[in-house]
Design a protein around this motif. Structure first.
Motif, PDB file in Angstrom:
ATOM      1  N   LEU A 202      10.300   7.233   0.061  1.00  0.00           N
ATOM      2  CA  LEU A 202       8.529   6.346   0.414  1.00  0.00           C
ATOM      3  C   LEU A 202       8.419   5.315   0.514  1.00  0.00           C
ATOM      4  O   LEU A 202       7.880   4.738   1.533  1.00  0.00           O
ATOM      5  N   ALA A 203       8.643   4.522  -0.562  1.00  0.00           N
ATOM      6  CA  ALA A 203       8.664   2.895  -0.630  1.00  0.00           C
ATOM      7  C   ALA A 203       9.275   2.135   0.913  1.00  0.00           C
ATOM      8  O   ALA A 203       9.108   1.869   1.085  1.00  0.00           O
ATOM      9  N   ILE A 204      10.309   3.301   1.137  1.00  0.00           N
ATOM     10  CA  ILE A 204      11.407   2.804   1.830  1.00  0.00           C
ATOM     11  C   ILE A 204      10.872   2.670   3.042  1.00  0.00           C
ATOM     12  O   ILE A 204      10.799   1.860   4.680  1.00  0.00           O
ATOM     13  N   TYR A 205      10.772   4.364   3.581  1.00  0.00           N
ATOM     14  CA  TYR A 205       9.875   4.411   4.649  1.00  0.00           C
ATOM     15  C   TYR A 205       8.625   3.603   5.124  1.00  0.00           C
ATOM     16  O   TYR A 205       7.929   2.919   6.203  1.00  0.00           O
ATOM     17  N   ARG A 206       7.876   3.542   4.081  1.00  0.00           N
ATOM     18  CA  ARG A 206       6.277   2.236   4.124  1.00  0.00           C
ATOM     19  C   ARG A 206       7.176   1.174   5.020  1.00  0.00           C
ATOM     20  O   ARG A 206       6.153   0.019   5.272  1.00  0.00           O
ATOM     21  N   SER A 207       7.866   0.321   3.527  1.00  0.00           N
ATOM     22  CA  SER A 207       7.869  -1.414   4.005  1.00  0.00           C
ATOM     23  C   SER A 207       9.052  -1.264   5.304  1.00  0.00           C
ATOM     24  O   SER A 207       8.381  -2.615   5.851  1.00  0.00           O
ATOM     25  N   VAL A 299      -0.393  13.606  -5.062  1.00  0.00           N
ATOM     26  CA  VAL A 299      -0.612  12.855  -4.425  1.00  0.00           C
ATOM     27  C   VAL A 299      -1.318  11.403  -4.797  1.00  0.00           C
ATOM     28  O   VAL A 299      -1.183  10.272  -4.066  1.00  0.00           O
ATOM     29  N   THR A 300      -1.815  11.159  -6.076  1.00  0.00           N
ATOM     30  CA  THR A 300      -2.722  10.088  -6.389  1.00  0.00           C
ATOM     31  C   THR A 300      -1.032   8.564  -7.309  1.00  0.00           C
ATOM     32  O   THR A 300      -0.834   7.833  -6.527  1.00  0.00           O
ATOM     33  N   GLU A 301      -0.009   9.869  -7.218  1.00  0.00           N
ATOM     34  CA  GLU A 301       1.157   9.218  -7.663  1.00  0.00           C
ATOM     35  C   GLU A 301       1.855   8.423  -5.774  1.00  0.00           C
ATOM     36  O   GLU A 301       2.184   7.249  -6.384  1.00  0.00           O
ATOM     37  N   THR A 302       1.890   9.286  -4.940  1.00  0.00           N
ATOM     38  CA  THR A 302       2.633   8.886  -3.760  1.00  0.00           C
ATOM     39  C   THR A 302       1.688   8.874  -2.787  1.00  0.00           C
ATOM     40  O   THR A 302       2.854   8.010  -2.033  1.00  0.00           O
ATOM     41  N   GLY A 303       0.681   8.485  -2.911  1.00  0.00           N
ATOM     42  CA  GLY A 303      -0.293   8.239  -1.592  1.00  0.00           C
ATOM     43  C   GLY A 303       0.336   8.805  -0.432  1.00  0.00           C
ATOM     44  O   GLY A 303       0.490   8.926   0.367  1.00  0.00           O
TER      45      GLY A 303
END
Length: 334
Positions: A202-207, A299-303
C-alpha cells in the motif's frame, strides 16, 4: 464510535463447489449471494479466474460474471481477477466490452499476472512461459482496446471500443503495487491469502501513484477474510472450512469444500497449521461486535478506501447470514 468515515464493502465470491453440491449449484449460489448483497448495500461482487480446481467453478470468468449480472440490477460485477497472461488482451476486451454493453456502468475488470493454476494446466492453456513478463504491456494494450476507436484504426475490439471499462491491478507483492501506481489505476491487495506484504504494498502504491484519465488519486481496496455468526464460537467453527482448505494446500490437495468441524486441531499437522495461519493472519472471525471492531482496526491501520470480503462458509444459508451480519455490523445495510 467510528474513528474513520465508513468505507464501502464488497465481496469476492470463490464460487465454491462443496462436498454437498455441484458446479451448477455453486454458480447459482454466487448469483443468489449477489442478489442479497445488492439489497444489503455491498458495492461490488467479483469473481476470480482459477483453473483445474474441482472446488472452484469460476474458470470461465466472463461467463460467470454475465450470469451474476443478469440476476442483479445495481451492484457492480467484475473480475477479481482475470489472469491476463493466460489470454490475448484483444479477446478479453471483446468479452468485457460485451459485458459492458449488456450491463452498462456495472462491470469492473481486475487484472492479475499469476497463472491461477498449476504448471501442467498452463500448457493446456497454451500460455507461454514468459507471458507474465509482458503483463505491463498487456495492460496498456487492453486499456487501448477499450478506448474509442480512431478514424484510421484498422483493428477494433468490437463491441469494446469506447466502453472505457475500468481496470484494476490486483497484487500480493510490490510489483503490482508499483505498476498500479505508475499507471494511475486502482489497486486491490490480496491480503485474504497473502497478508505479509500488505502495508508495504500500500505504501509503494500510494508513493508511486500518478494521476490518470481513469483516476485522480490513489484508491486502494484490501482483500480480507471475514466470517460472522451470532457468537464468536459459532463463527470460529464456521471458519474451520476455510482453515481446512488452506491446510490442504500444503499437501497439494485441491478438494471440494468441506463442512465445518468442532476442533480444527484434529485436522491439521503442525506444518499445515503454520502455513494456514500465515495465510489467514488478517482474518476477522466472530460476532457482529467482533467484526465491527476488526474492520475498524484494519481500516485505521491500512487507510483502505474499500474492503473486499471473502466469507468462505460451507453452508449457503450460513454464508448469507455471515454477509448480512457483516453488512449490519459495519452499517452499510439499507
Amino acid at each position: 464510535m467510528r474513528l474513520r468515515p465508513m468505507i464501502p464493502l464488497s465481496i469476492l465470491d470463490l464460487v465454491r463447489v462443496t462436498q454437498q453440491s455441484d458446479a451448477r449449484t455453486a454458480l447459482n449460489n454466487a448469483r443468489d449471494v449477489a442478489r442479497h448483497a445488492e439489497r444489503w448495500g455491498y458495492n461490488r461482487i467479483w469473481i476470480a479466474e482459477h483453473h483445474n480446481m474441482a472446488g472452484i467453478a469460476s474458470a470461465a470468468t466472463s461467463l460467470v460474471i454475465g450470469h451474476i449480472a443478469e440476476g442483479t440490477s445495481r451492484i457492480r460485477v467484475g473480475a477479481g481477477g482475470i489472469m491476463l497472461p493466460n489470454h490475448a488482451p484483444y479477446v478479453i476486451a471483446e468479452q468485457f466490452g460485451t459485458l459492458a454493453r449488456l450491463y452498462p456502468g456495472r462491470i469492473d475488470l481486475g487484472l492479475g499476472r499469476a497463472p491461477g493454476t498449476d504448471q501442467l494446466t498452463l500448457r493446456a492453456l497454451r500460455r507461454a512461459p514468459e507471458a507474465s513478463d509482458q503483463f505491463p504491456q498487456d495492460v496498456l494494450e487492453l486499456q487501448a482496446w477499450f478506448a474509442p476507436a480512431g478514424p484510421d484504426q484498422r483493428i477494433v475490439a468490437v463491441p469494446a471500443a469506447g466502453t472505457e471499462v475500468p481496470l484494476w491491478i490486483l497484487g500480493s507483492s510490490a510489483f503490482g503495487a508499483a505498476l498500479a501506481g505508475e499507471l494511475g489505476l486502482p489497486y486491490a491487495f490480496a491480503s485474504h491469502f497473502a497478508p505479509e506484504h500488505l502495508l508495504q504494498a500500500l505504501a509503494i502504491y500510494r508513493s508511486r501513484f500518478k494521476p490518470s484519465e481513469q483516476l485522480e488519486k490513489p484508491y486502494a481496496m484490501v482483500g480480507v477474510n471475514i466470517i460472522a455468526a451470532e457468537t464468536d464460537a459459532e463463527a470460529r467453527r464456521l471458519a474451520t472450512t476455510q482453515q481446512m482448505s488452506f491446510a490442504d494446500l500444503v499437501t497439494g490437495q485441491r478438494e471440494l469444500s468441506k463442512p465445518p468441524i468442532d476442533d480444527i486441531e484434529t485436522y491439521w499437522s503442525g506444518a499445515q497449521k503454520d502455513h494456514a495461519r500465515r495465510m489467514l493472519a488478517r482474518s476477522i472471525v466472530g460476532s457482529p461486535a467482533t467484526i465491527r471492531d476488526g474492520i475498524e482496526a484494519l481500516v485505521t491501520e491500512t487507510g483502505a478506501d474499500e474492503l473486499i470480503i471473502v466469507s468462505d462458509v460451507f453452508d449457503h444459508a450460513a454464508r448469507l447470514r455471515s454477509l448480512e451480519l457483516i453488512a449490519g455490523a459495519w452499517g452499510i445495510a439499507a
